[in-house]
Motif scaffolding. Structure first.
Motif, PDB file in Angstrom:
ATOM      1  N   LEU A 125       0.737  -1.295  -0.252  1.00 58.14           N
ATOM      2  CA  LEU A 125      -0.117   0.024  -0.154  1.00 58.14           C
ATOM      3  C   LEU A 125       1.433   1.105  -0.111  1.00 58.14           C
ATOM      4  N   LEU A 126       0.504   2.003  -1.298  1.00 56.71           N
ATOM      5  CA  LEU A 126       1.461   3.837  -0.982  1.00 56.71           C
ATOM      6  C   LEU A 126       0.419   4.689  -0.477  1.00 56.71           C
ATOM      7  N   VAL A 127       0.630   4.941   0.472  1.00 56.47           N
ATOM      8  CA  VAL A 127       0.122   6.656   0.782  1.00 56.47           C
ATOM      9  C   VAL A 127       0.090   7.844   0.487  1.00 56.47           C
ATOM     10  N   PRO A 128       0.696   8.348  -0.649  1.00 57.06           N
ATOM     11  CA  PRO A 128       0.864   9.846  -1.089  1.00 57.06           C
ATOM     12  C   PRO A 128      -0.200  10.739   0.199  1.00 57.06           C
ATOM     13  N   VAL A 188       4.855   5.421   3.112  1.00 55.57           N
ATOM     14  CA  VAL A 188       3.927   7.108   2.874  1.00 55.57           C
ATOM     15  C   VAL A 188       5.119   7.310   1.641  1.00 55.57           C
ATOM     16  N   ILE A 189       4.073   8.097   0.870  1.00 53.53           N
ATOM     17  CA  ILE A 189       4.764   8.769   0.458  1.00 53.53           C
ATOM     18  C   ILE A 189       4.204  10.662   0.462  1.00 53.53           C
ATOM     19  N   ALA A 190       5.646  11.333   1.119  1.00 48.31           N
ATOM     20  CA  ALA A 190       5.399  12.824   1.033  1.00 48.31           C
ATOM     21  C   ALA A 190       5.434  13.712  -0.374  1.00 48.31           C
ATOM     22  N   ASN A 191       4.205  14.074  -0.634  1.00 45.43           N
ATOM     23  CA  ASN A 191       4.214  14.389  -2.727  1.00 45.43           C
ATOM     24  C   ASN A 191       4.113  16.045  -1.969  1.00 45.43           C
TER      25      ASN A 191
END
Length: 212
Positions: free
Chosen positions: A99-102, A135-138
């Protein structure tokens, strides 16, 4: 097969940007299915602009599909809609390994993401560690207060930050071309690619155990 869900409960967090760029990067590694679950169909529109000279990927557009019987590919990337009900979220997490969460830098993004992350803890498969979350800090500009607040927010919650993506016009241009940053000229993408290498390593852990 590695299946990756790109999700945040808040709209505008950058899910489609992450999903399309990840799909185009994985297309350099193997066969890819991009599953567009969002009624807005942004990923499908992006794929429709994609040049035939770029690495090929398959796209399925169906917001209601349960995706238990989808065409086999080396990689499946799910671009999920915002505001999922708990039951639908549980179903989706039951079908993926990662799971990737931006998360964006605005207060609205952080507030909504905090609620979403609490919701995730209630789901058995996630709680038992059956789904790896990154997590991706976007859209981060480290020189702004928003960018600094996001870094503090992520550090305070001790979230596993896989990558930090800059607030760059490069993503806008890539989207207009139906491309990902991995498809553009190396000279243009030199500042962005190291972060995508980190995302790729996170995704590939499910296949190789320790990374790409």
């Amino acid at each position: 097969m590695i299946r990756v869900l790109v999700l945040n409960s808040k709209g505008g967090a950058g899910k489609t940007t992450v999903a399309t760029n990840l799909a185009s990067l994985l297309a350099l590694r193997g066969s890819v299915l991009l599953a567009d679950l969002d009624p807005q169909r942004s990923s499908s529109t992006w794929a429709g602009r994609r040049s035939e000279h770029l690495p090929k990927l398959s796209v399925i557009t169906d917001a209601d599909r349960d995706f238990r019987d989808y065409p086999p590919r080396d990689f499946v990337v799910f671009d999920a809609p915002a505001g999922l009900k708990k039951g639908r979220l549980e179903d989706m997490l039951g079908e993926v390994e990662a799971l990737l969460v931006p998360i964006g830098p605005s207060s609205f993004d952080m507030d909504a993401s905090r609620v979403f992350l609490e919701q995730l803890k209630e789901i058995k498969r996630f709680r038992k560690g059956k789904v790896r979350m990154g997590v991706i800090a976007n859209r981060v500009n480290a020189r702004t207060r928003g960018g600094q607040h996001l870094q503090t927010f992520l550090a305070d919650l001790r979230l596993p930050v896989v990558a930090t993506l800059r607030d760059s016009e490069l993503y806008v241009r890539a989207a207009q071309l139906g491309a990902g940053v991995a498809d553009l000229r190396a000279a243009e993408t030199r500042a962005e690619l190291p972060q995508w290498v980190q995302i790729l390593r996170f995704v590939m852990e499910g296949k190789y155990g320790t990374g790409a």
